[in-house]
Enzyme design. Structure first.
Site, mmCIF file in Angstrom:
data_model
loop_
_atom_site.group_PDB
_atom_site.id
_atom_site.type_symbol
_atom_site.label_atom_id
_atom_site.label_comp_id
_atom_site.label_asym_id
_atom_site.label_seq_id
_atom_site.Cartn_x
_atom_site.Cartn_y
_atom_site.Cartn_z
ATOM 1 N N HIS A 310 0.862 -1.188 0.000
ATOM 2 C CA HIS A 310 0.000 0.000 0.000
ATOM 3 C C HIS A 310 0.895 1.232 0.000
ATOM 4 C CE1 HIS A 310 -3.171 2.801 1.182
ATOM 5 N NE2 HIS A 310 -4.015 1.866 0.837
ATOM 6 N N ASP A 368 -7.983 -5.247 0.107
ATOM 7 C CA ASP A 368 -8.472 -6.133 -0.967
ATOM 8 C C ASP A 368 -8.116 -7.595 -0.758
ATOM 9 O OD1 ASP A 368 -7.688 -3.366 -2.947
ATOM 10 O OD2 ASP A 368 -9.706 -4.155 -2.655
#
Ligand code: SDX
Length: 433
Positions: A310, A368
Site C-alpha cells: 500500500h 483487498d
C-alpha cells in the site's frame, strides 16, 4: 473545518537565493511545507510525479496513519465504526462531519430509501451493453448518465442541490450495481423496496427473482453493511483525487463520480479485490505458494502479490484485519468454513509476512486481500467485486467532492511538469524530411 495552524517556516536556498516557506500543522499527522509561492519566488516547481510526498488539499473527513495502521473517519476508528455503527451512520458522518442522533439517522435513512429508484428511462441504458460487458464498464456508463437525468441537483453552488446530489448518488448506487449484475446473468431487474435496509435491499435486488420471495440472511446483511463501511472513504487515494480534480473544474458531480469509478477499476487500486481471487485460484494449492512468492519478488516478472502492499500503510491495513475476522465468521455461517481459498490466503499471508522481501518493504495485506473471499462466499462473481467497492466508495467520493466545493480557497487543479521533450525548432516541410 478548523484552519491549519502556522508552525514556523522552512528555509530553502537555491541558486544563491534563500526563500522562507511557511510550515502548516493540522490537528494530527505530518506537518506540510506550503509551497504555493515557490514558483513565483524561485521560478522552480516541486517534482513529485506519483504524489508520494504531496498533500493535494486539506480535509477533515478521513485520517490515516500508515506507519501505525490507523484509519479514522471524523475521529472515529474504523474498528469502532465497523464494530458498532451502520453504513448509513457512516454516510451521514462523512456528509455532515458528525454522527447522527436517532432522529437525524431515521430522517437520513428515509431520505436515502426514497431516492433508491432510478428514472425509468435509465433502464434502457443497460440494453445498450453486451450481456458480457464488465459490470464496471456498465457502472461507469450508467453513473455518468445520471448527469443527463437529474438537472435539479447539479447547481454545485447551491448547498441544497449538493446535498440532494449526494443523497441521490448514495441511494441509487445499490440499484445501479444490482441491475448491472442482473443484466449480466440475463435475469429481470427487481425494484428497491422501501421496507428493507440499505444492504438488505441491495442483496435482494442482486440475488432475488420475481418468481419467489427473497429474504437475505441477517448475518450476511450485517457482513455486507460492514464491508460497505470498510470501503467508504480513504483520504486522497487515486480515485478520490480523480473526483476532486474533475470536480475542481465545476463539472457535473455525477460525471466526476464516473471518473472516480474508472480510476478505481485499475488492478493497482480497487480492481485488486478481483485480482486477489484470480491470483488465489491461479496458485490453487499451498505447495505452489513458494513459486508465486518468488515471482512476486522477481523484477523481471510483472506478477505482484495482489492484495499486498500500500502506498500509505507500512503496517497492517486495519480494514484487512476486520475483514480477516469477518471472513472467518461469514464462511462459518455459510458452511464454507473450509473454503480452500481462505486457507490458501492465510497461508500465503503467513509466508509473505515472514519473507524478508516483504518485511523489508513493509508490504502487508491491504483491504483487498480478504474482501473477495467473503464476497465469493456470499455469492458474488469476481467481476462484481470492484463494483461493490465502487458502490461503497461513492459516499467517500461525493463527501470529498462536497468538501472541496465548499472550501472557500478552492480553485481548479492544474499541476505543472518537468519538460523533457524537444525544445525550439523550425518546421520542416514533408518533402524535406
Ligand atoms: C487500494 O490509496 C489507497 O488508499 C487505495 C485503497 C483505498 O481504499 O482507496 O487503499 C485501495 O487500492 C489498495 C491497494 C490494492 N492494490 C493491490 O493490492 C495491488 C498490489 N499492490 C501493489 O501494486 C502496490 O503495493 C501498490 C500499488 C498498492 C502500492 O504501490 P506503490 O506505493 O507505488 O509502491 P511501489 O510499487 O513503489 O512498491 C514499493 C516496493 C517495490 O519494490 P522495489 O522497487 O522497492 O524493489 O515494493 C514492491 C515494489 O516492487 N511491491 C510489491 C508489491 N507491492 C509493492 N512486490 C510484490 N507484490 C506486491 N504486491
Amino acid at each position: 473545518m478548523s484552519d491549519a495552524k502556522p508552525a514556523g517556516s522552512a528555509t530553502l536556498t537555491v541558486d544563491g537565493q534563500t526563500v522562507e516557506l511557511p510550515i502548516l500543522e493540522g490537528t494530527v499527522g505530518p506537518k506540510v511545507i506550503d509551497v504555493r509561492k515557490l514558483y513565483s519566488q524561485t521560478g522552480m516547481f516541486t517534482y513529485d510525479p506519483s504524489y508520494t510526498s504531496t498533500a493535494s488539499c486539506d480535509s477533515a473527513l478521513t485520517y490515516i496513519d500508515g506507519e501505525v495502521g490507523i484509519l479514522r473517519h471524523g475521529g472515529y476508528s474504523i474498528e469502532d465504526l465497523a464494530g458498532n455503527s451502520s453504513f448509513m451512520e457512516v454516510c451521514y458522518l462523512l456528509l455532515h462531519h458528525e454522527l447522527p442522533n436517532q432522529a437525524e439517522l431515521t430522517d437520513f435513512e428515509n431520505t436515502i430509501t426514497y431516492h433508491s429508484m432510478l428514472h425509468e428511462q435509465m433502464r434502457n441504458l443497460y440494453g445498450g451493453f453486451r450481456r458480457d460487458a464488465h459490470p464496471m464498464a456498465v457502472m461507469i456508463g450508467v453513473v455518468g448518465a445520471m448527469s443527463a437525468f437529474y438537472h435539479d441537483s447539479t447547481d454545485i453552488n447551491d448547498p441544497q442541490q449538493r446535498l440532494i446530489a449526494s443523497h441521490r448518488l448514495i441511494a441509487k448506487m445499490p440499484t445501479i450495481a444490482a441491475w448491472a449484475y442482473k443484466y449480466s446473468v440475463g435475469q429481470p431487474f427487481l425494484y428497491p423496496r422501501n421496507d428493507l435496509s440499505y444492504a438488505e435491499n441491495f442483496l435482494r435486488m442482486t440475488f432475488g427473482v420475481p418468481a419467489e420471495e427473497y429474504v437475505a440472511n441477517p448475518a450476511v446483511v450485517d457482513a455486507m453493511d460492514k464491508i460497505f463501511i470498510l470501503h467508504a472513504d480513504h483520504e486522497q487515494n487515486a480515485s478520490t483525487s480523480t473526483v476532486r480534480l474533475a470536480g475542481s473544474s465545476g463539472a457535473n458531480p455525477f460525471a466526476c463520480i464516473a471518473a472516480g469509478i474508472a480510476t478505481l477499476w485499475g488492478p493497482a487500486h480497487g480492481g485488486a479485490n478481483s485480482a486477489v481471487l484470480e491470483m488465489l485460484e491461479q496458485i490453487g494449492d499451498k505447495k505452489n505458494i513458494p513459486e508465486f512468492i518468488k515471482r512476486a519478488k522477481d523484477k523481471d516478472d510483472p506478477f505482484r502479490l495482489m492484495g499486498f502492499g500500500h502506498r500509505v500503510y507500512k503496517n497492517y491495513d486495519p480494514r484487512a484485519g476486520v475483514l480477516k475476522k469477518s471472513a472467518d465468521d461469514v464462511l462459518e455461517l455459510l458452511g464454507a468454513k473450509d473454503d480452500p481459498l481462505l486457507e490458501l490466503a492465510m497461508e500465503l499471508e503467513k509466508i509473505a509476512l515472514e519473507d524478508e522481501y516483504f518485511v523489508d518493504r513493509k508490504l502487508f495485506p491491504n483491504v483487498d486481500f480478504y474482501s473477495g473471499i467473503i464476497l465469493k462466499a456470499i455469492g458474488f462473481p469476481t467481476s462484481m467485486f470492484t463494483v461493490l467497492f465502487a458502490l461503497a466508495r461513492s459516499v467517500g467520493w461525493i463527501a470529498q467532492w462536497k468538501e472541496m466545493i465548499e472550501d472557500p480557497d478552492q480553485r481548479i487543479g492544474r499541476p505543472r511538469q518537468l519538460f523533457l521533450g524537444a525544445t525550439d525548432r523550425e518546421y520542416v516541410p514533408v518533402d524535406k524530411r
